[in-house]
Scaffold this motif. Structure first.
Motif, PDB file in Angstrom:
ATOM      1  N   PRO A 151       0.798  -1.233   0.000  1.00 45.22           N
ATOM      2  CA  PRO A 151       0.000   0.000   0.000  1.00 45.22           C
ATOM      3  C   PRO A 151       0.829   1.280   0.000  1.00 45.22           C
ATOM      4  O   PRO A 151       0.462   2.259  -0.663  1.00 45.22           O
ATOM      5  CB  PRO A 151      -0.829  -0.115   1.290  1.00 45.22           C
ATOM      6  N   ASP A 152       1.956   1.283   0.704  1.00 44.25           N
ATOM      7  CA  ASP A 152       2.785   2.490   0.775  1.00 44.25           C
ATOM      8  C   ASP A 152       3.336   2.889  -0.589  1.00 44.25           C
ATOM      9  O   ASP A 152       3.637   4.069  -0.814  1.00 44.25           O
ATOM     10  CB  ASP A 152       3.974   2.275   1.723  1.00 44.25           C
ATOM     11  N   ASN A 153       3.509   1.913  -1.480  1.00 43.58           N
ATOM     12  CA  ASN A 153       4.112   2.178  -2.785  1.00 43.58           C
ATOM     13  C   ASN A 153       3.079   2.362  -3.892  1.00 43.58           C
ATOM     14  O   ASN A 153       3.426   2.316  -5.077  1.00 43.58           O
ATOM     15  CB  ASN A 153       5.088   1.061  -3.158  1.00 43.58           C
ATOM     16  N   ILE A 154       1.829   2.558  -3.507  1.00 41.63           N
ATOM     17  CA  ILE A 154       0.785   2.925  -4.464  1.00 41.63           C
ATOM     18  C   ILE A 154       0.373   4.354  -4.164  1.00 41.63           C
ATOM     19  O   ILE A 154      -0.142   4.655  -3.088  1.00 41.63           O
ATOM     20  CB  ILE A 154      -0.446   1.989  -4.355  1.00 41.63           C
ATOM     21  N   LEU A 155       0.623   5.252  -5.100  1.00 42.06           N
ATOM     22  CA  LEU A 155       0.266   6.653  -4.922  1.00 42.06           C
ATOM     23  C   LEU A 155      -1.021   6.955  -5.683  1.00 42.06           C
ATOM     24  O   LEU A 155      -1.341   6.292  -6.672  1.00 42.06           O
ATOM     25  CB  LEU A 155       1.401   7.556  -5.418  1.00 42.06           C
ATOM     26  N   LEU A 156      -1.743   7.967  -5.223  1.00 39.13           N
ATOM     27  CA  LEU A 156      -3.039   8.304  -5.801  1.00 39.13           C
ATOM     28  C   LEU A 156      -3.021   9.727  -6.346  1.00 39.13           C
ATOM     29  O   LEU A 156      -2.546  10.651  -5.673  1.00 39.13           O
ATOM     30  CB  LEU A 156      -4.133   8.179  -4.741  1.00 39.13           C
ATOM     31  N   ASP A 157      -3.558   9.893  -7.560  1.00 41.53           N
ATOM     32  CA  ASP A 157      -3.644  11.245  -8.108  1.00 41.53           C
ATOM     33  C   ASP A 157      -4.928  11.918  -7.624  1.00 41.53           C
ATOM     34  O   ASP A 157      -5.673  11.355  -6.801  1.00 41.53           O
ATOM     35  CB  ASP A 157      -3.532  11.236  -9.638  1.00 41.53           C
ATOM     36  N   ASP A 158      -5.218  13.107  -8.119  1.00 38.95           N
ATOM     37  CA  ASP A 158      -6.368  13.856  -7.612  1.00 38.95           C
ATOM     38  C   ASP A 158      -7.704  13.217  -7.976  1.00 38.95           C
ATOM     39  O   ASP A 158      -8.745  13.565  -7.407  1.00 38.95           O
ATOM     40  CB  ASP A 158      -6.318  15.308  -8.091  1.00 38.95           C
ATOM     41  N   LYS A 159      -7.698  12.238  -8.910  1.00 40.05           N
ATOM     42  CA  LYS A 159      -8.920  11.524  -9.268  1.00 40.05           C
ATOM     43  C   LYS A 159      -8.952  10.115  -8.667  1.00 40.05           C
ATOM     44  O   LYS A 159      -9.761   9.284  -9.064  1.00 40.05           O
ATOM     45  CB  LYS A 159      -9.050  11.438 -10.789  1.00 40.05           C
ATOM     46  N   MET A 160      -8.055   9.868  -7.724  1.00 37.96           N
ATOM     47  CA  MET A 160      -7.940   8.583  -7.030  1.00 37.96           C
ATOM     48  C   MET A 160      -7.464   7.459  -7.953  1.00 37.96           C
ATOM     49  O   MET A 160      -7.688   6.271  -7.664  1.00 37.96           O
ATOM     50  CB  MET A 160      -9.260   8.188  -6.355  1.00 37.96           C
ATOM     51  N   ALA A 161      -6.825   7.806  -9.052  1.00 38.27           N
ATOM     52  CA  ALA A 161      -6.238   6.778  -9.913  1.00 38.27           C
ATOM     53  C   ALA A 161      -4.909   6.340  -9.298  1.00 38.27           C
ATOM     54  O   ALA A 161      -4.096   7.182  -8.901  1.00 38.27           O
ATOM     55  CB  ALA A 161      -6.009   7.318 -11.320  1.00 38.27           C
ATOM     56  N   PRO A 162      -4.654   5.020  -9.185  1.00 34.14           N
ATOM     57  CA  PRO A 162      -3.428   4.534  -8.545  1.00 34.14           C
ATOM     58  C   PRO A 162      -2.236   4.543  -9.488  1.00 34.14           C
ATOM     59  O   PRO A 162      -2.380   4.321 -10.700  1.00 34.14           O
ATOM     60  CB  PRO A 162      -3.794   3.106  -8.165  1.00 34.14           C
ATOM     61  N   LYS A 163      -1.070   4.778  -8.911  1.00 35.10           N
ATOM     62  CA  LYS A 163       0.174   4.725  -9.678  1.00 35.10           C
ATOM     63  C   LYS A 163       1.214   3.974  -8.857  1.00 35.10           C
ATOM     64  O   LYS A 163       1.490   4.330  -7.709  1.00 35.10           O
ATOM     65  CB  LYS A 163       0.672   6.136 -10.003  1.00 35.10           C
ATOM     66  N   ILE A 164       1.786   2.934  -9.454  1.00 34.22           N
ATOM     67  CA  ILE A 164       2.817   2.147  -8.789  1.00 34.22           C
ATOM     68  C   ILE A 164       4.090   2.980  -8.707  1.00 34.22           C
ATOM     69  O   ILE A 164       4.527   3.566  -9.702  1.00 34.22           O
ATOM     70  CB  ILE A 164       3.078   0.838  -9.546  1.00 34.22           C
ATOM     71  N   SER A 165       4.701   3.036  -7.520  1.00 36.18           N
ATOM     72  CA  SER A 165       5.907   3.834  -7.327  1.00 36.18           C
ATOM     73  C   SER A 165       7.001   3.009  -6.656  1.00 36.18           C
ATOM     74  O   SER A 165       6.791   1.844  -6.311  1.00 36.18           O
ATOM     75  CB  SER A 165       5.591   5.068  -6.471  1.00 36.18           C
ATOM     76  N   ASP A 166       8.149   3.635  -6.448  1.00 37.72           N
ATOM     77  CA  ASP A 166       9.294   3.072  -5.728  1.00 37.72           C
ATOM     78  C   ASP A 166       9.831   1.804  -6.377  1.00 37.72           C
ATOM     79  O   ASP A 166       9.485   0.688  -5.999  1.00 37.72           O
ATOM     80  CB  ASP A 166       8.945   2.807  -4.264  1.00 37.72           C
ATOM     81  N   PHE A 167      10.716   2.001  -7.356  1.00 32.10           N
ATOM     82  CA  PHE A 167      11.296   0.889  -8.102  1.00 32.10           C
ATOM     83  C   PHE A 167      12.716   0.565  -7.640  1.00 32.10           C
ATOM     84  O   PHE A 167      13.502  -0.009  -8.376  1.00 32.10           O
ATOM     85  CB  PHE A 167      11.301   1.213  -9.601  1.00 32.10           C
ATOM     86  N   GLY A 168      13.029   0.918  -6.380  1.00 35.06           N
ATOM     87  CA  GLY A 168      14.380   0.721  -5.882  1.00 35.06           C
ATOM     88  C   GLY A 168      14.818  -0.724  -5.799  1.00 35.06           C
ATOM     89  O   GLY A 168      16.011  -1.025  -5.823  1.00 35.06           O
ATOM     90  N   LEU A 169      13.873  -1.662  -5.690  1.00 28.56           N
ATOM     91  CA  LEU A 169      14.216  -3.087  -5.615  1.00 28.56           C
ATOM     92  C   LEU A 169      13.925  -3.836  -6.915  1.00 28.56           C
ATOM     93  O   LEU A 169      14.119  -5.046  -6.992  1.00 28.56           O
ATOM     94  CB  LEU A 169      13.414  -3.764  -4.488  1.00 28.56           C
ATOM     95  N   SER A 170      13.470  -3.145  -7.937  1.00 29.32           N
ATOM     96  CA  SER A 170      12.995  -3.801  -9.155  1.00 29.32           C
ATOM     97  C   SER A 170      14.115  -4.497  -9.927  1.00 29.32           C
ATOM     98  O   SER A 170      15.296  -4.144  -9.814  1.00 29.32           O
ATOM     99  CB  SER A 170      12.296  -2.780 -10.065  1.00 29.32           C
ATOM    100  N   ARG A 171      13.718  -5.472 -10.718  1.00 28.57           N
ATOM    101  CA  ARG A 171      14.661  -6.237 -11.543  1.00 28.57           C
ATOM    102  C   ARG A 171      14.148  -6.308 -12.976  1.00 28.57           C
ATOM    103  O   ARG A 171      12.943  -6.460 -13.202  1.00 28.57           O
ATOM    104  CB  ARG A 171      14.815  -7.663 -11.016  1.00 28.57           C
TER     105      ARG A 171
END
Length: 286
Positions: A138-158
């Motif tokens: 949940p902490d890595n899902i950000l919400l825009d002003d229309k409550m659309a979710p955006k996946i964030s924080d790719f520090g561990l990604s492969r």
């Protein structure tokens, strides 16, 4: 470099034109070295353009003089200061809306689930090589002003090779309560690692129940067992008694999908394509 000002949750940056951005400083003492996080986030995010993935707008890498203690003496060393600049999303992370007083209605929650899945689908299948996020929560899902979710924080990604379906590592890092068993115990990384974490996220969004991370339950096993016991069909029907047939069916499907995603055997978990089809009513089962 943009000017930074304090925010309650992160840092905000002010561009020369007055526009707002979010600024993330990579910490030196994190489990993943800053240079590795920088490579992951910049290298992976620069290639990604999707409505459900946070947009990276720039980065800053500066050397600073710092006084540190070494063998009982104080010396001056050069330390890298690394910042990543993202689009600014005013509503912050999903976490505060799920478990605090600001909880939202089912239609919003269902749309958030579908948006997260669309973003993950793009990471897994929408580019030349799959990207495994490795920290869906949940902490890595950000919400825009229309409550659309955006996946964030790719520090561990492969990033995988074109014909590669999994990889192994001896350096297991990630968020307690969300680690896939095969990753925690064998160091195996695949797109199904993300599916496991996604399942836990879908369950939390659907039920409002929260994982309590701890070292004794790194995979969320106790949480999953509690959900299996608590969220039976009668419990779902009783909790959401005011829902019409469509919404009630959506809740049932989401909880079912979430529990399938957290199967111990990774091959038993549904693919992201299967999940999206079922959320859209195109399939009945995996």
């Amino acid at each position: 470099m943009p000017t930074c000002i304090d925010n309650l949750e992160a840092k905000q940056g002010v561009l020369p034109d007055g526009g707002m951005i979010a600024v993330k400083k990579l910490e030196e003492n994190s489990s993943v070295p800053p240079e590795k996080q920088f490579t992951n986030e910049v290298g992976n995010l620069m290639a990604i353009q999707h409505e459900n993935i946070v947009k990276l707008v720039g980065s800053c890498y500066e050397m600073q003089k710092k006084v540190v203690e070494h063998n009982g003496k104080y010396i001056i060393v050069d330390v890298a200061e690394t910042f990543l600049c993202y689009e600014y999303l005013p509503r912050g992370s999903l976490d505060k809306y799920l478990f605090e007083s600001q909880r939202f209605d089912w239609d919003t929650r269902f749309n958030i689930i579908k948006g997260i899945c669309k973003g993950l689908h793009f990471l897994h299948t929408g580019m030349d090589t799959p990207v495994v996020h490795m920290d869906i929560k949940p902490d890595n899902i950000l919400l825009d002003d229309k409550m659309a979710p955006k996946i964030s924080d790719f520090g561990l990604s492969r990033i995988f090779g074109k014909e590669q379906t999994r990889m192994n590592t001896q350096n297991v890092v990630g968020s307690l309560g969300y680690l896939a068993p095969e990753y925690l115990y064998r160091g195996e990384i695949s797109t199904q690692s993300d599916i496991y974490s996604l399942g836990l996220l879908i369950i939390q969004i659907s039920t409002g129940d929260k994982i309590t991370p701890n070292n004794d339950d790194k995979c969320g096993t106790k949480f999953i067992e509690q959900v299996r016991q608590k969220w039976t069909l009668p419990q779902i029907t009783s909790t959401y008694a005011a829902f019409d047939a469509r919404r009630l069916q959506e809740v049932k499907i989401c909880i079912q999908i979430g529990l399938e995603c957290v199967e111990v055997e990774r091959k038993e978990r549904p693919s992201i394509v299967n999940i999206i089809d079922r959320l859209n009513g195109k399939r009945e089962a995996k």
